[in-house]
Motif scaffolding. Structure first.
Motif, PDB file in Angstrom:
ATOM      1  N   SER A   1      62.892  56.657  40.528  1.00  7.63           N
ATOM      2  CA  SER A   1      62.215  55.989  39.429  1.00  7.63           C
ATOM      3  C   SER A   1      60.831  55.530  39.891  1.00  7.63           C
ATOM      4  O   SER A   1      60.618  55.272  41.064  1.00  7.63           O
ATOM      5  CB  SER A   1      63.034  54.820  38.918  1.00  7.63           C
ATOM      6  N   ASP A   2      59.918  55.441  38.962  1.00  8.79           N
ATOM      7  CA  ASP A   2      58.551  55.016  39.243  1.00  8.79           C
ATOM      8  C   ASP A   2      58.178  53.879  38.308  1.00  8.79           C
ATOM      9  O   ASP A   2      58.502  53.921  37.125  1.00  8.79           O
ATOM     10  CB  ASP A   2      57.558  56.158  39.013  1.00  8.79           C
ATOM     11  N   LEU A   3      57.493  52.893  38.842  1.00 10.21           N
ATOM     12  CA  LEU A   3      56.970  51.789  38.047  1.00 10.21           C
ATOM     13  C   LEU A   3      55.564  51.497  38.540  1.00 10.21           C
ATOM     14  O   LEU A   3      55.362  51.214  39.723  1.00 10.21           O
ATOM     15  CB  LEU A   3      57.853  50.545  38.195  1.00 10.21           C
ATOM     16  N   PHE A   4      54.600  51.623  37.638  1.00 13.95           N
ATOM     17  CA  PHE A   4      53.215  51.341  37.964  1.00 13.95           C
ATOM     18  C   PHE A   4      52.655  50.402  36.912  1.00 13.95           C
ATOM     19  O   PHE A   4      52.965  50.535  35.733  1.00 13.95           O
ATOM     20  CB  PHE A   4      52.372  52.626  37.966  1.00 13.95           C
ATOM     21  N   GLY A   5      51.823  49.482  37.348  1.00  9.32           N
ATOM     22  CA  GLY A   5      51.195  48.573  36.403  1.00  9.32           C
ATOM     23  C   GLY A   5      49.864  48.090  36.940  1.00  9.32           C
ATOM     24  O   GLY A   5      49.643  48.053  38.156  1.00  9.32           O
ATOM     25  N   ALA A   6      48.984  47.746  36.031  1.00  8.84           N
ATOM     26  CA  ALA A   6      47.688  47.184  36.395  1.00  8.84           C
ATOM     27  C   ALA A   6      47.329  46.124  35.368  1.00  8.84           C
ATOM     28  O   ALA A   6      47.624  46.277  34.186  1.00  8.84           O
ATOM     29  CB  ALA A   6      46.619  48.272  36.419  1.00  8.84           C
ATOM     30  N   GLU A   7      46.739  45.039  35.844  1.00  7.83           N
ATOM     31  CA  GLU A   7      46.339  43.958  34.949  1.00  7.83           C
ATOM     32  C   GLU A   7      44.991  43.420  35.409  1.00  7.83           C
ATOM     33  O   GLU A   7      44.746  43.291  36.604  1.00  7.83           O
ATOM     34  CB  GLU A   7      47.376  42.832  34.970  1.00  7.83           C
ATOM     35  N   GLY A   8      44.144  43.115  34.456  1.00  3.87           N
ATOM     36  CA  GLY A   8      42.882  42.465  34.740  1.00  3.87           C
ATOM     37  C   GLY A   8      42.742  41.252  33.841  1.00  3.87           C
ATOM     38  O   GLY A   8      43.265  41.244  32.729  1.00  3.87           O
ATOM     39  N   ALA A   9      42.091  40.214  34.329  1.00  2.00           N
ATOM     40  CA  ALA A   9      41.915  38.996  33.529  1.00  2.00           C
ATOM     41  C   ALA A   9      40.507  38.451  33.747  1.00  2.00           C
ATOM     42  O   ALA A   9      39.931  38.592  34.824  1.00  2.00           O
ATOM     43  CB  ALA A   9      42.954  37.950  33.910  1.00  2.00           C
ATOM     44  N   LEU A  10      40.003  37.834  32.707  1.00  2.00           N
ATOM     45  CA  LEU A  10      38.669  37.235  32.733  1.00  2.00           C
ATOM     46  C   LEU A  10      38.798  35.773  32.318  1.00  2.00           C
ATOM     47  O   LEU A  10      39.355  35.476  31.252  1.00  2.00           O
ATOM     48  CB  LEU A  10      37.744  37.977  31.764  1.00  2.00           C
ATOM     49  N   VAL A  11      38.293  34.870  33.146  1.00  2.00           N
ATOM     50  CA  VAL A  11      38.389  33.436  32.876  1.00  2.00           C
ATOM     51  C   VAL A  11      37.557  33.067  31.649  1.00  2.00           C
ATOM     52  O   VAL A  11      36.408  33.487  31.519  1.00  2.00           O
ATOM     53  CB  VAL A  11      37.917  32.619  34.095  1.00  2.00           C
ATOM     54  N   LEU A  12      38.160  32.270  30.749  1.00  2.00           N
ATOM     55  CA  LEU A  12      37.456  31.776  29.564  1.00  2.00           C
ATOM     56  C   LEU A  12      37.015  30.328  29.720  1.00  2.00           C
ATOM     57  O   LEU A  12      36.265  29.823  28.912  1.00  2.00           O
ATOM     58  CB  LEU A  12      38.352  31.901  28.331  1.00  2.00           C
ATOM     59  N   GLY A  13      37.534  29.647  30.714  1.00  2.00           N
ATOM     60  CA  GLY A  13      37.229  28.234  30.943  1.00  2.00           C
ATOM     61  C   GLY A  13      38.223  27.669  31.931  1.00  2.00           C
ATOM     62  O   GLY A  13      38.894  28.416  32.635  1.00  2.00           O
ATOM     63  N   ASP A  14      38.350  26.342  31.968  1.00  2.00           N
ATOM     64  CA  ASP A  14      39.256  25.696  32.919  1.00  2.00           C
ATOM     65  C   ASP A  14      40.724  25.948  32.620  1.00  2.00           C
ATOM     66  O   ASP A  14      41.561  25.834  33.513  1.00  2.00           O
ATOM     67  CB  ASP A  14      39.035  24.180  32.933  1.00  2.00           C
ATOM     68  N   THR A  15      41.064  26.258  31.390  1.00  2.00           N
ATOM     69  CA  THR A  15      42.481  26.309  31.024  1.00  2.00           C
ATOM     70  C   THR A  15      42.975  27.659  30.527  1.00  2.00           C
ATOM     71  O   THR A  15      44.157  27.783  30.224  1.00  2.00           O
ATOM     72  CB  THR A  15      42.790  25.263  29.936  1.00  2.00           C
ATOM     73  N   ALA A  16      42.133  28.677  30.428  1.00  2.00           N
ATOM     74  CA  ALA A  16      42.607  29.939  29.858  1.00  2.00           C
ATOM     75  C   ALA A  16      41.815  31.131  30.382  1.00  2.00           C
ATOM     76  O   ALA A  16      40.729  31.002  30.931  1.00  2.00           O
ATOM     77  CB  ALA A  16      42.520  29.901  28.333  1.00  2.00           C
ATOM     78  N   ALA A  17      42.418  32.300  30.183  1.00  2.00           N
ATOM     79  CA  ALA A  17      41.787  33.576  30.503  1.00  2.00           C
ATOM     80  C   ALA A  17      42.238  34.571  29.441  1.00  2.00           C
ATOM     81  O   ALA A  17      43.127  34.277  28.636  1.00  2.00           O
ATOM     82  CB  ALA A  17      42.208  34.048  31.896  1.00  2.00           C
ATOM     83  N   VAL A  18      41.624  35.724  29.402  1.00  2.00           N
ATOM     84  CA  VAL A  18      42.081  36.815  28.553  1.00  2.00           C
ATOM     85  C   VAL A  18      42.505  37.927  29.501  1.00  2.00           C
ATOM     86  O   VAL A  18      41.844  38.177  30.510  1.00  2.00           O
ATOM     87  CB  VAL A  18      40.999  37.271  27.543  1.00  2.00           C
ATOM     88  N   SER A  19      43.652  38.571  29.214  1.00  2.00           N
ATOM     89  CA  SER A  19      44.173  39.589  30.120  1.00  2.00           C
ATOM     90  C   SER A  19      44.425  40.898  29.383  1.00  2.00           C
ATOM     91  O   SER A  19      44.712  40.913  28.181  1.00  2.00           O
ATOM     92  CB  SER A  19      45.474  39.111  30.776  1.00  2.00           C
ATOM     93  N   ALA A  20      44.316  41.997  30.129  1.00  2.00           N
ATOM     94  CA  ALA A  20      44.654  43.328  29.634  1.00  2.00           C
ATOM     95  C   ALA A  20      45.555  43.974  30.675  1.00  2.00           C
ATOM     96  O   ALA A  20      45.307  43.863  31.883  1.00  2.00           O
ATOM     97  CB  ALA A  20      43.406  44.162  29.412  1.00  2.00           C
ATOM     98  N   GLU A  21      46.612  44.639  30.199  1.00  2.00           N
ATOM     99  CA  GLU A  21      47.629  45.176  31.097  1.00  2.00           C
ATOM    100  C   GLU A  21      48.013  46.578  30.650  1.00  2.00           C
ATOM    101  O   GLU A  21      48.068  46.860  29.460  1.00  2.00           O
ATOM    102  CB  GLU A  21      48.843  44.247  31.035  1.00  2.00           C
TER     103      GLU A  21
END
Length: 127
Positions: A1-21
């Motif tokens: 079996s194969d499992l691959f994943g990638a995620e990137g995130a960009l900080v929006l401020g002190d309490t949050a970020a936006v992520s893409a996976e």
């Protein structure tokens, strides 16, 4: 079996970020791939460190034995993230996902729809 994943995130401020996976899972004769957008939130006001609440929306396609189904879903995880001063980052968490079939084989969709547990883990680097 194969499992691959990638995620990137960009900080929006002190309490949050936006992520893409993006993820790919292949085992036996089955293959699934998915994409998700999320909004990781850090109530302790330190991005990428401490308690994290990570809601996401996802689109996925699964194929097995000639049947294909497209799914739309929402995912919510709670966890903890550690980031070292040098940038190494690790996250662990757990939560739930709810998927609904939006196309493809109705029988395969019925088998994958509904509420399911989720384990969340990652190792990465913060720049």
């Amino acid at each position: 079996s194969d499992l691959f994943g990638a995620e990137g995130a960009l900080v929006l401020g002190d309490t949050a970020a936006v992520s893409a996976e993006a993820d790919l899972l292949a085992f036996g004769g089955a293959t699934a791939y998915a994409a998700a957008l999320g909004l990781p939130m850090y109530p302790m006001r330190v991005p990428f460190h401490g308690f994290v609440v990570h809601p996401r929306v996802s689109l996925a396609r699964a194929t097995s034995e000639g049947a294909t189904v497209d799914l739309a879903g929402v995912i919510a995880t709670l966890g903890w993230q550690w980031t070292l001063p040098a940038g190494l980052s690790m996250r662990v968490g757990a939560g739930v996902r709810f998927d609904r079939a939006i196309g493809g084989d109705p029988d395969a969709g019925a088998a994958l729809e509904g509420l399911h547990p989720v384990a969340d883990g990652s190792v990465g680097w913060v720049f």
